[in-house]
Design an enzyme around this catalytic site. Structure first.
Site, PDB file in Angstrom:
ATOM      1  N   GLU A 162       0.851  -1.195   0.000  1.00  8.11           N
ATOM      2  CA  GLU A 162       0.000   0.000   0.000  1.00  8.11           C
ATOM      3  C   GLU A 162       0.885   1.242   0.000  1.00  8.11           C
ATOM      4  O   GLU A 162       2.110   1.142   0.118  1.00  8.11           O
ATOM      5  CB  GLU A 162      -0.941  -0.021   1.216  1.00  8.11           C
ATOM      6  CG  GLU A 162      -1.968  -1.134   1.113  1.00  8.11           C
ATOM      7  CD  GLU A 162      -2.903  -1.204   2.307  1.00  8.11           C
ATOM      8  OE1 GLU A 162      -3.131  -0.171   2.947  1.00  8.11           O
ATOM      9  OE2 GLU A 162      -3.386  -2.302   2.595  1.00  8.11           O
ATOM     10  N   HIS A 222      -8.711   9.553   2.892  1.00  7.07           N
ATOM     11  CA  HIS A 222      -8.275   8.451   2.029  1.00  7.07           C
ATOM     12  C   HIS A 222      -8.434   8.917   0.582  1.00  7.07           C
ATOM     13  O   HIS A 222      -9.480   9.465   0.228  1.00  7.07           O
ATOM     14  CB  HIS A 222      -9.126   7.213   2.298  1.00  7.07           C
ATOM     15  CG  HIS A 222      -8.532   5.956   1.741  1.00  7.07           C
ATOM     16  ND1 HIS A 222      -8.429   5.720   0.388  1.00  7.07           N
ATOM     17  CD2 HIS A 222      -7.989   4.873   2.345  1.00  7.07           C
ATOM     18  CE1 HIS A 222      -7.852   4.536   0.195  1.00  7.07           C
ATOM     19  NE2 HIS A 222      -7.571   4.013   1.376  1.00  7.07           N
ATOM     20  N   ARG A 243      -0.465   8.745   1.868  1.00 13.58           N
ATOM     21  CA  ARG A 243      -1.837   9.185   1.633  1.00 13.58           C
ATOM     22  C   ARG A 243      -2.050  10.691   1.576  1.00 13.58           C
ATOM     23  O   ARG A 243      -2.856  11.189   0.805  1.00 13.58           O
ATOM     24  CB  ARG A 243      -2.702   8.656   2.778  1.00 13.58           C
ATOM     25  CG  ARG A 243      -3.603   7.607   2.328  1.00 13.58           C
ATOM     26  CD  ARG A 243      -4.293   7.003   3.470  1.00 13.58           C
ATOM     27  NE  ARG A 243      -4.247   5.568   3.249  1.00 13.58           N
ATOM     28  CZ  ARG A 243      -4.773   4.691   4.063  1.00 13.58           C
ATOM     29  NH1 ARG A 243      -5.342   5.080   5.171  1.00 13.58           N
ATOM     30  NH2 ARG A 243      -4.705   3.429   3.775  1.00 13.58           N
ATOM     31  N   HIS A 288     -11.268   9.776   6.555  1.00 18.53           N
ATOM     32  CA  HIS A 288     -11.052   8.338   6.764  1.00 18.53           C
ATOM     33  C   HIS A 288     -10.527   7.981   8.148  1.00 18.53           C
ATOM     34  O   HIS A 288     -10.942   6.986   8.734  1.00 18.53           O
ATOM     35  CB  HIS A 288     -10.069   7.860   5.698  1.00 18.53           C
ATOM     36  CG  HIS A 288      -9.746   6.403   5.749  1.00 18.53           C
ATOM     37  ND1 HIS A 288     -10.698   5.428   5.523  1.00 18.53           N
ATOM     38  CD2 HIS A 288      -8.590   5.737   5.994  1.00 18.53           C
ATOM     39  CE1 HIS A 288     -10.139   4.228   5.606  1.00 18.53           C
ATOM     40  NE2 HIS A 288      -8.860   4.381   5.917  1.00 18.53           N
ATOM     41  N   ARG A 293      -0.791   8.914   9.087  1.00 19.88           N
ATOM     42  CA  ARG A 293      -0.654   7.471   9.347  1.00 19.88           C
ATOM     43  C   ARG A 293      -0.252   6.708   8.087  1.00 19.88           C
ATOM     44  O   ARG A 293      -0.819   6.916   7.012  1.00 19.88           O
ATOM     45  CB  ARG A 293      -1.995   6.924   9.842  1.00 19.88           C
ATOM     46  CG  ARG A 293      -2.018   5.423  10.017  1.00 19.88           C
ATOM     47  CD  ARG A 293      -3.341   4.980  10.574  1.00 19.88           C
ATOM     48  NE  ARG A 293      -4.409   5.169   9.626  1.00 19.88           N
ATOM     49  CZ  ARG A 293      -4.943   4.200   8.883  1.00 19.88           C
ATOM     50  NH1 ARG A 293      -4.503   2.956   8.977  1.00 19.88           N
ATOM     51  NH2 ARG A 293      -5.935   4.460   8.063  1.00 19.88           N
TER      52      ARG A 293
HETATM   53  P1  FAD Z   1     -13.789   0.784  16.107  1.00 20.81           P
HETATM   54  O1  FAD Z   1     -13.537  -0.483  15.408  1.00 20.81           O
HETATM   55  O2  FAD Z   1     -14.365   1.900  15.341  1.00 20.81           O
HETATM   56  O3  FAD Z   1     -14.751   0.469  17.332  1.00 20.81           O
HETATM   57  C1  FAD Z   1     -15.262   1.519  18.120  1.00 20.81           C
HETATM   58  C2  FAD Z   1     -16.287   0.937  19.072  1.00 20.81           C
HETATM   59  O4  FAD Z   1     -16.660   1.884  20.053  1.00 20.81           O
HETATM   60  C3  FAD Z   1     -17.584   0.509  18.405  1.00 20.81           C
HETATM   61  O5  FAD Z   1     -17.971  -0.709  18.992  1.00 20.81           O
HETATM   62  C4  FAD Z   1     -18.569   1.606  18.799  1.00 20.81           C
HETATM   63  O6  FAD Z   1     -19.918   1.208  18.809  1.00 20.81           O
HETATM   64  C5  FAD Z   1     -18.069   1.906  20.192  1.00 20.81           C
HETATM   65  N1  FAD Z   1     -18.450   3.216  20.714  1.00 20.81           N
HETATM   66  C6  FAD Z   1     -18.116   4.433  20.226  1.00 20.81           C
HETATM   67  N2  FAD Z   1     -18.620   5.393  21.018  1.00 20.81           N
HETATM   68  C7  FAD Z   1     -19.292   4.778  22.024  1.00 20.81           C
HETATM   69  C8  FAD Z   1     -20.038   5.227  23.133  1.00 20.81           C
HETATM   70  N3  FAD Z   1     -20.218   6.526  23.403  1.00 20.81           N
HETATM   71  N4  FAD Z   1     -20.596   4.304  23.957  1.00 20.81           N
HETATM   72  C9  FAD Z   1     -20.457   2.978  23.712  1.00 20.81           C
HETATM   73  N5  FAD Z   1     -19.762   2.500  22.658  1.00 20.81           N
HETATM   74  C10 FAD Z   1     -19.180   3.392  21.829  1.00 20.81           C
HETATM   75  N6  FAD Z   1      -6.879   0.189   9.223  1.00 20.81           N
HETATM   76  C11 FAD Z   1      -5.895  -0.696   8.929  1.00 20.81           C
HETATM   77  O7  FAD Z   1      -4.921  -0.821   9.680  1.00 20.81           O
HETATM   78  N7  FAD Z   1      -5.981  -1.466   7.806  1.00 20.81           N
HETATM   79  C12 FAD Z   1      -7.025  -1.382   6.945  1.00 20.81           C
HETATM   80  O8  FAD Z   1      -7.077  -2.101   5.962  1.00 20.81           O
HETATM   81  C13 FAD Z   1      -8.045  -0.448   7.223  1.00 20.81           C
HETATM   82  N8  FAD Z   1      -9.086  -0.287   6.364  1.00 20.81           N
HETATM   83  C14 FAD Z   1     -10.100   0.555   6.720  1.00 20.81           C
HETATM   84  C15 FAD Z   1     -11.213   0.669   5.871  1.00 20.81           C
HETATM   85  C16 FAD Z   1     -12.277   1.460   6.247  1.00 20.81           C
HETATM   86  C17 FAD Z   1     -13.461   1.581   5.322  1.00 20.81           C
HETATM   87  C18 FAD Z   1     -12.243   2.175   7.470  1.00 20.81           C
HETATM   88  C19 FAD Z   1     -13.395   3.027   7.897  1.00 20.81           C
HETATM   89  C20 FAD Z   1     -11.130   2.100   8.289  1.00 20.81           C
HETATM   90  C21 FAD Z   1     -10.053   1.294   7.914  1.00 20.81           C
HETATM   91  N9  FAD Z   1      -8.925   1.196   8.723  1.00 20.81           N
HETATM   92  C22 FAD Z   1      -7.939   0.313   8.409  1.00 20.81           C
HETATM   93  C23 FAD Z   1      -8.875   1.869  10.009  1.00 20.81           C
HETATM   94  C24 FAD Z   1      -9.243   0.854  11.103  1.00 20.81           C
HETATM   95  O9  FAD Z   1     -10.265   0.006  10.638  1.00 20.81           O
HETATM   96  C25 FAD Z   1      -9.707   1.533  12.362  1.00 20.81           C
HETATM   97  O10 FAD Z   1      -8.829   2.553  12.715  1.00 20.81           O
HETATM   98  C26 FAD Z   1      -9.750   0.533  13.513  1.00 20.81           C
HETATM   99  O11 FAD Z   1     -10.514  -0.585  13.144  1.00 20.81           O
HETATM  100  C27 FAD Z   1     -10.315   1.183  14.750  1.00 20.81           C
HETATM  101  O12 FAD Z   1     -10.543   0.197  15.707  1.00 20.81           O
HETATM  102  P2  FAD Z   1     -11.073   0.632  17.138  1.00 20.81           P
HETATM  103  O13 FAD Z   1     -11.238  -0.616  17.924  1.00 20.81           O
HETATM  104  O14 FAD Z   1     -10.213   1.700  17.672  1.00 20.81           O
HETATM  105  O15 FAD Z   1     -12.480   1.323  16.844  1.00 20.81           O
HETATM  106  C1  SIN Z   2      -7.216   0.573   2.610  1.00 21.04           C
HETATM  107  O1  SIN Z   2      -7.468  -0.616   2.443  1.00 21.04           O
HETATM  108  O2  SIN Z   2      -6.881   1.340   1.707  1.00 21.04           O
HETATM  109  C2  SIN Z   2      -7.339   1.137   3.986  1.00 21.04           C
HETATM  110  C3  SIN Z   2      -6.112   0.881   4.709  1.00 21.04           C
HETATM  111  C4  SIN Z   2      -5.989   1.763   5.914  1.00 21.04           C
HETATM  112  O3  SIN Z   2      -6.816   2.639   6.148  1.00 21.04           O
HETATM  113  O4  SIN Z   2      -5.000   1.580   6.620  1.00 21.04           O
END
Ligand code: FAD
Ligand code: SIN
Length: 524
Positions: free
Chosen positions: A113, A241, A288, A349, A384
């Site tokens: 990537e 993104h 990015r 993103h 990032r």
């Molecule tokens: P999240 O997975 O967002 O979980 C947050 C949780 O908190 C959820 O359960 C939500 O309901 C809960 N929550 C929030 N506020 C409250 C509240 N007030 N009360 C109770 N619950 C609450 N990163 C990579 O490294 N590789 C990738 O390929 C990649 N692809 C991506 C593609 C997309 C489309 C997106 C959107 C992001 C991508 N990312 C990627 C980024 C990555 O997915 C996220 O940064 C990561 O998954 C965040 O994980 P997290 O556990 O911090 O939060």
């Molecule tokens: C992607 O698959 O392009 C998302 C990867 C990331 O947000 O790290």
């Protein structure tokens, strides 16, 4: 209701679930999450997890790529910790049952990537996040020490402030005793007292009109910690993104993974001409911030609404087998990616900044940890590196769990904490205005605090946000609580933090680009 737990985990993405599974061996865990367990950004992750697997890749190369993407603002110690601990964390994911794609010879099928000098992204087709989330949810559901409360909204963490004591942001002597939790159906607020709390509430992409982030990404944890006078950092660095599918009707925007560019897809403008050579020698695989800014510039110069991602020259069967979700999605809107170019635009993103934590995920508030996208470890700096986010969550949830297990032994519950005071709150008909205010907020952030900023744009955003802030606080103070007004309030707090941080940064760096402080050497 009043409940006592050893470990309170707010959020059920990769950060919350992996922490919960680890601390559950030492005490009672309660996970609260505002949707269903798998309503998370984690479930949407496409590209995968960056981690060093085989030579010629090395920890040093991954460290260097992360530092370059971060544009001089990464904490090198944190970068080294994250990358050298990646191997053990990936092995653990595999032990939990997560499957990464392999080649016919049995080696991991590594993708590339933007900003990566080697093929190093472990993935499960183009739905890595879904594979991770579903497997972790399965583990959590069968764990006897973990209770899950779904559809429940954490409003605020509980600190001395709720005991009627003075709390000062500067003294840093603040302790977290748990959280107040709203049941959005009954509007009742429960008290959860915890010895240790982890905030894992994800990012804040919903602050912009278009984002790849799901509806849950409203920056709640960041706003809660800010209100509790904890330290928040680097909020000016909101990542766009470069390639979301151009489809204005769709919310959230559908992502076309950077791995598609890693597989050989090229960017072209509306006239069909390649343009990345004008901006960076790494072309479509530059970090990015550079690619998103290049696209933004092309769109403004040519007056277009989107550019194209071209996969037509790539081997058809392999393209479909690597990216089945993207292929199917595009086909569903009439685009056959093996024959048609894909219209794409940069879209909000990832939240690089957040709750400032140390190398064990400890926030500036005692007994409060943060991990995942809501946190700011210092790994990402000003931008990032792709696929470093899932990795960061794994590494710091692990470190936070080890520290929490030690810390929890010496902590007692604080039963002086009062229950939530809902006196004088009424069902307010004007709550319909919340939806309007959210749209206004998103329009302000999109117009004035997007990819390209200036002092004037930031000042306009600040002034307009102030009005929204006053109006929303007034409504919040006298209304029965709903999830929507709490989320709006949180997004307004986060907007303030982004704008203030952007105003304070008197330079262009990484994701923060200001017309008033142009970069001397922008590219090449
Ligand atoms: P999240 O997975 O967002 O979980 C947050 C949780 O908190 C959820 O359960 C939500 O309901 C809960 N929550 C929030 N506020 C409250 C509240 N007030 N009360 C109770 N619950 C609450 N990163 C990579 O490294 N590789 C990738 O390929 C990649 N692809 C991506 C593609 C997309 C489309 C997106 C959107 C992001 C991508 N990312 C990627 C980024 C990555 O997915 C996220 O940064 C990561 O998954 C965040 O994980 P997290 O556990 O911090 O939060
Ligand atoms: C992607 O698959 O392009 C998302 C990867 C990331 O947000 O790290």
């Amino acid at each position: 209701m009043r409940k006592h737990v050893d470990f309170l985990v707010i959020g059920s993405g990769i950060a919350g679930l992996t922490y919960a599974l680890k601390v559950a061996k030492r005490g009672k865990v309660c996970i609260v999450t505002k949707g269903k367990l798998n309503d998370t950004a984690t479930s949407y992750a496409q590209g995968g997890i960056a981690a060093v697997t085989y030579t010629p890749d090395s920890y040093e190369k991954h460290i260097k790529d992360t530092l370059i993407a971060g544009d001089g603002l990464c904490d090198e110690n944190i970068v080294r910790i994250t990358i050298t601990e990646s191997t053990n964390r990936i092995k653990e994911l595999i032990r939990w049952g997560i499957k990464f794609d392999k080649t016919k010879s049995g080696r991991f099928d590594l993708a590339k990537e933007g900003g990566h000098s080697e093929y190093r992204v472990l993935h499960h087709k183009d739905r890595t996040g879904r594979e991770i989330e579903d497997t972790l949810v399965e583990q959590v559901k069968k764990h006897p020490m973990i209770e899950v409360i779904e559809d429940t909204f954490a409003i605020d963490i509980i600190t001395e402030h709720h005991l009627g004591l003075e709390v000062n942001r500067r003294t840093k002597d603040i302790t977290c005793y748990g959280a107040y939790i709203l049941n959005p159906r009954t509007h009742l607020v429960d008290t959860i007292l915890s010895k240790v709390t982890l905030i894992a509430t994800g990012g804040a992409g919903q602050i912009y009109s278009t984002t790849t982030n799901p509806p849950i990404s409203t920056g709640d944890g960041i706003a809660m910690v800010y209100r509790a006078k904890g330290t928040i950092e680097n909020m000016e660095f909101m990542q766009f993104h470069p390639t979301a599918l151009y489809n204005l009707q769709e919310k959230p925007s559908f992502l076309i993974s950077e791995a598609v560019r890693g597989f050989g897809a090229v960017l072209r403008n509306a006239e069909g001409k390649e343009f990345m050579h004008k901006y960076d020698s790494r072309l479509a695989l530059a970090p990015r911030d550079i690619v998103a800014r290049a696209i933004d510039n092309e769109l403004k110069v040519l007056g277009d609404d989107f550019v194209y991602l071209d996969c037509r020259h790539l081997p058809k069967n392999e393209l479909i087998s690597h990216f089945p979700t993207i292929y199917a999605k595009c086909l569903s809107v009439g685009i056959d990616i093996t024959r048609d170019m894909i219209p794409v635009v940069p879209t909000a993103h990832y939240t690089c900044g957040g709750i400032k934590v140390d190398e064990f995920g400890r926030s500036s508030i005692h007994h409060l940890y943060a991990s995942g996208e809501c946190s700011c470890t210092g790994l990402h700096g000003a931008n990032r590196l792709a696929s470093n986010s899932l990795l960061e969550s794994l590494v710091f949830s692990h470190r936070a769990s080890e520290d929490s297990i030690e810390t929890v032994k010496s902590i007692e519950f604080n039963d002086q904490v009062p229950d939530w005071n809902a006196e004088g709150m009424v069902l307010n008909e004007e709550m319909v205005l919340v939806t309007q205010s959210l749209k206004e907020l998103q329009a302000i952030m999109t117009s004035y605090v997007g990819i390209v900023r200036s002092n004037l744009r930031l000042k306009r955003a600040f002034d307009r946000l102030e009005i929204l802030y006053q109006e929303t606080e007034a409504l919040y103070d006298k209304s029965i609580l709903t999830q929507k007004i709490c989320e709006l309030r949180n997004l307004i707090n986060v907007g303030y933090l982004i704008i203030k941080a952007a105003m304070n940064r008197k330079e262009s760096r990484g994701l923060h680009y200001s017309l008033d402080y142009p970069r001397i050497i922008e590219t090449k």
